[in-house]
Design a protein around this motif. Structure first.
Motif, mmCIF file in Angstrom:
data_model
loop_
_atom_site.group_PDB
_atom_site.id
_atom_site.type_symbol
_atom_site.label_atom_id
_atom_site.label_comp_id
_atom_site.label_asym_id
_atom_site.label_seq_id
_atom_site.Cartn_x
_atom_site.Cartn_y
_atom_site.Cartn_z
ATOM 1 N N ALA A 130 0.834 -1.194 0.000
ATOM 2 C CA ALA A 130 0.000 0.000 0.000
ATOM 3 C C ALA A 130 0.869 1.243 0.000
ATOM 4 C CB ALA A 130 -0.928 0.002 1.211
ATOM 5 N N ILE A 131 0.369 2.281 -0.653
ATOM 6 C CA ILE A 131 1.024 3.587 -0.674
ATOM 7 C C ILE A 131 0.038 4.607 -0.113
ATOM 8 C CG2 ILE A 131 2.046 5.384 -2.113
ATOM 9 C CD1 ILE A 131 2.749 3.205 -4.144
ATOM 10 N N GLY A 132 0.497 5.440 0.806
ATOM 11 C CA GLY A 132 -0.365 6.427 1.438
ATOM 12 C C GLY A 132 -0.683 6.045 2.869
ATOM 13 N N GLY A 133 -1.129 7.014 3.669
ATOM 14 C CA GLY A 133 -1.433 6.747 5.069
ATOM 15 C C GLY A 133 -0.233 6.175 5.788
ATOM 16 N N ILE A 134 -0.414 5.039 6.461
ATOM 17 C CA ILE A 134 0.711 4.384 7.133
ATOM 18 C C ILE A 134 1.246 3.220 6.294
ATOM 19 C CG2 ILE A 134 -0.016 5.076 9.444
ATOM 20 C CD1 ILE A 134 -1.116 2.240 9.822
ATOM 21 N N ALA A 135 0.905 3.226 5.000
ATOM 22 C CA ALA A 135 1.419 2.255 4.022
ATOM 23 C C ALA A 135 1.080 0.814 4.408
ATOM 24 C CB ALA A 135 2.925 2.418 3.835
ATOM 25 N N GLN A 136 -0.186 0.590 4.792
ATOM 26 C CA GLN A 136 -0.662 -0.758 5.098
ATOM 27 C C GLN A 136 -1.963 -1.038 4.352
ATOM 28 O OE1 GLN A 136 -1.082 -1.128 9.356
ATOM 29 N NE2 GLN A 136 1.072 -1.652 9.649
ATOM 30 N N ALA A 137 -2.066 -2.256 3.803
ATOM 31 C CA ALA A 137 -3.306 -2.734 3.202
ATOM 32 C C ALA A 137 -4.075 -3.476 4.288
ATOM 33 C CB ALA A 137 -3.013 -3.656 2.025
ATOM 34 N N VAL A 138 -5.202 -2.923 4.718
ATOM 35 C CA VAL A 138 -5.908 -3.406 5.903
ATOM 36 C C VAL A 138 -7.315 -3.876 5.531
ATOM 37 C CG1 VAL A 138 -6.906 -2.691 8.122
ATOM 38 C CG2 VAL A 138 -4.572 -2.024 7.523
ATOM 39 N N VAL A 139 -7.752 -4.973 6.168
ATOM 40 C CA VAL A 139 -9.081 -5.521 5.940
ATOM 41 C C VAL A 139 -10.116 -4.693 6.692
ATOM 42 C CG1 VAL A 139 -10.557 -7.534 6.254
ATOM 43 C CG2 VAL A 139 -8.164 -7.831 5.560
ATOM 44 N N PHE A 140 -11.148 -4.277 5.965
ATOM 45 C CA PHE A 140 -12.215 -3.409 6.466
ATOM 46 C C PHE A 140 -13.520 -4.197 6.426
ATOM 47 C CE2 PHE A 140 -15.547 -0.287 6.221
ATOM 48 C CZ PHE A 140 -15.077 0.897 6.791
ATOM 49 N N ASP A 141 -14.230 -4.286 7.552
ATOM 50 C CA ASP A 141 -15.501 -5.006 7.621
ATOM 51 C C ASP A 141 -16.637 -4.032 7.332
ATOM 52 O OD1 ASP A 141 -17.739 -6.520 8.200
ATOM 53 O OD2 ASP A 141 -16.916 -7.374 10.032
ATOM 54 N N THR A 142 -17.337 -4.226 6.202
ATOM 55 C CA THR A 142 -18.374 -3.276 5.792
ATOM 56 C C THR A 142 -19.720 -3.486 6.481
ATOM 57 O OG1 THR A 142 -19.244 -4.585 3.928
ATOM 58 C CG2 THR A 142 -17.290 -3.218 3.503
ATOM 59 N N ALA A 143 -19.828 -4.500 7.341
ATOM 60 C CA ALA A 143 -21.107 -4.755 8.017
ATOM 61 C C ALA A 143 -21.448 -3.625 8.988
ATOM 62 C CB ALA A 143 -21.056 -6.088 8.759
ATOM 63 N N SER A 144 -22.708 -3.288 9.061
ATOM 64 C CA SER A 144 -23.154 -2.242 9.980
ATOM 65 C C SER A 144 -22.844 -2.630 11.418
ATOM 66 C CB SER A 144 -24.661 -2.032 9.812
ATOM 67 O OG SER A 144 -25.148 -1.063 10.712
ATOM 68 N N GLY A 145 -22.377 -1.660 12.203
ATOM 69 C CA GLY A 145 -22.097 -1.895 13.613
ATOM 70 C C GLY A 145 -20.678 -2.298 13.923
ATOM 71 N N THR A 146 -19.842 -2.485 12.903
ATOM 72 C CA THR A 146 -18.449 -2.851 13.142
ATOM 73 C C THR A 146 -17.617 -1.601 13.435
ATOM 74 O OG1 THR A 146 -17.887 -2.679 10.791
ATOM 75 C CG2 THR A 146 -18.634 -4.834 11.603
ATOM 76 N N VAL A 147 -16.417 -1.826 13.949
ATOM 77 C CA VAL A 147 -15.495 -0.708 14.175
ATOM 78 C C VAL A 147 -15.211 -0.011 12.850
ATOM 79 C CG1 VAL A 147 -13.151 -0.098 14.876
ATOM 80 C CG2 VAL A 147 -14.447 -1.778 16.202
ATOM 81 N N SER A 148 -15.016 -0.799 11.801
ATOM 82 C CA SER A 148 -14.720 -0.239 10.484
ATOM 83 C C SER A 148 -15.821 0.706 10.017
ATOM 84 C CB SER A 148 -14.569 -1.375 9.461
ATOM 85 O OG SER A 148 -13.538 -2.262 9.794
ATOM 86 N N ALA A 149 -17.065 0.206 10.033
ATOM 87 C CA ALA A 149 -18.187 1.013 9.558
ATOM 88 C C ALA A 149 -18.388 2.255 10.415
ATOM 89 C CB ALA A 149 -19.456 0.165 9.534
ATOM 90 N N GLY A 150 -18.078 2.149 11.700
ATOM 91 C CA GLY A 150 -18.168 3.323 12.564
ATOM 92 C C GLY A 150 -17.155 4.385 12.187
ATOM 93 N N ASN A 151 -15.971 3.945 11.740
ATOM 94 C CA ASN A 151 -14.952 4.902 11.322
ATOM 95 C C ASN A 151 -15.274 5.547 9.984
ATOM 96 O OD1 ASN A 151 -13.307 4.571 13.567
ATOM 97 N ND2 ASN A 151 -12.131 2.895 12.653
ATOM 98 N N ASP A 152 -15.928 4.798 9.100
ATOM 99 C CA ASP A 152 -16.248 5.340 7.774
ATOM 100 C C ASP A 152 -17.604 4.807 7.312
ATOM 101 O OD1 ASP A 152 -16.387 6.385 5.279
ATOM 102 O OD2 ASP A 152 -14.506 5.565 4.552
ATOM 103 N N PRO A 153 -18.700 5.512 7.610
ATOM 104 C CA PRO A 153 -20.033 5.071 7.198
ATOM 105 C C PRO A 153 -20.182 4.951 5.679
ATOM 106 C CG PRO A 153 -20.177 6.780 8.888
ATOM 107 C CD PRO A 153 -18.737 6.737 8.444
#
Length: 224
Positions: free
Chosen positions: A50-73
């Motif tokens: 990954a390029i940008g941010g902290i240069a990590q490719a990270v798994v994002f859980d798109t399900a409602s109610g997850t930490v991921s979805a809370g960070n980026d609706p």
């Protein structure tokens, strides 16, 4: 010879049609970091960077109610096709360029995901989530560009911060063959999934030709 022909035919069909794989990151957990030698499933290995941010490719859980979805609706399932409002579907895990070292999965504004595969693959389709105008997806065979898409107003899927109206963009690669996939996000966004297949093996075709030749020879002897 007939057995040889049958074996060759099976190998050819198997190599060209039976090995389609959908890479959807469901075998990973929310927050996992993908890197060198990642097993993407289906026998597919790739170095993921990954390029940008902290240069990590990270798994994002798109399900409602997850930490991921809370960070980026904007990346909350379900999503609507940016070019067909009747096409609506959910995604489980997606892949992002991570913005921060703490706080859980959160996509950076801009950045790139790069997959260097261990072999050539035939690419069918790719889904981008919440991707802005100027975002691009490019497939390379070595240093040669074999397929490239850049989002414009007709297929961009950036919808603001309304989680009830999130969109995806579907890109069709039509079987283009390559070993490196690069996605450059013009803003925020994620890779939902992509589908690819094994490239037919030259050995299988050689075996098929040998079997056909042997079958013709047998028939000639029978009619002689």
């Amino acid at each position: 010879m007939k057995k040889l022909f049958a074996t060759a035919l099976f190998c050819t069909v198997f190599a060209s049609a039976a090995s389609a794989v959908t890479i959807n990151f469901e075998d990973f957990d929310e927050g996992d970091v993908l890197g060198i030698g990642t097993d993407l499933g289906g026998g597919i290995l790739a170095d993921v960077t990954a390029i940008g941010g902290i240069a990590q490719a990270v798994v994002f859980d798109t399900a409602s109610g997850t930490v991921s979805a809370g960070n980026d609706p904007d990346l909350t399932s379900p999503f609507t096709n940016a070019e067909d409002s009747s096409d609506r579907r959910g995604f489980g895990n997606a892949l992002i360029v991570q913005e921060n070292a703490t706080g859980g999965p959160d996509d950076v504004v801009g950045g790139s995901l790069i997959f260097n595969f261990d072999a050539l693959w035939s690419f069918a389709s790719l889904f981008l989530l919440d991707a802005e105008v100027g975002t691009s997806a490019t497939l390379f065979n070595g240093s040669d560009e074999v397929a490239s898409f850049t989002l414009d107003r007709s297929n961009e899927s950036e919808t603001g911060s309304n989680p009830n109206n999130n969109e995806f963009t579907l890109l069709g690669f039509a079987g283009a063959v390559g070993d490196t996939l690069r996605i450059d996000f013009a803003g925020s966004g994620a890779l939902g999934e992509f589908e690819l297949s094994a490239v037919p093996l030259p050995a299988a075709f050689s075996l098929l030709l040998a079997g056909l030749g042997g079958l013709v020879l047998v028939r000639r002897r029978q009619t002689a």
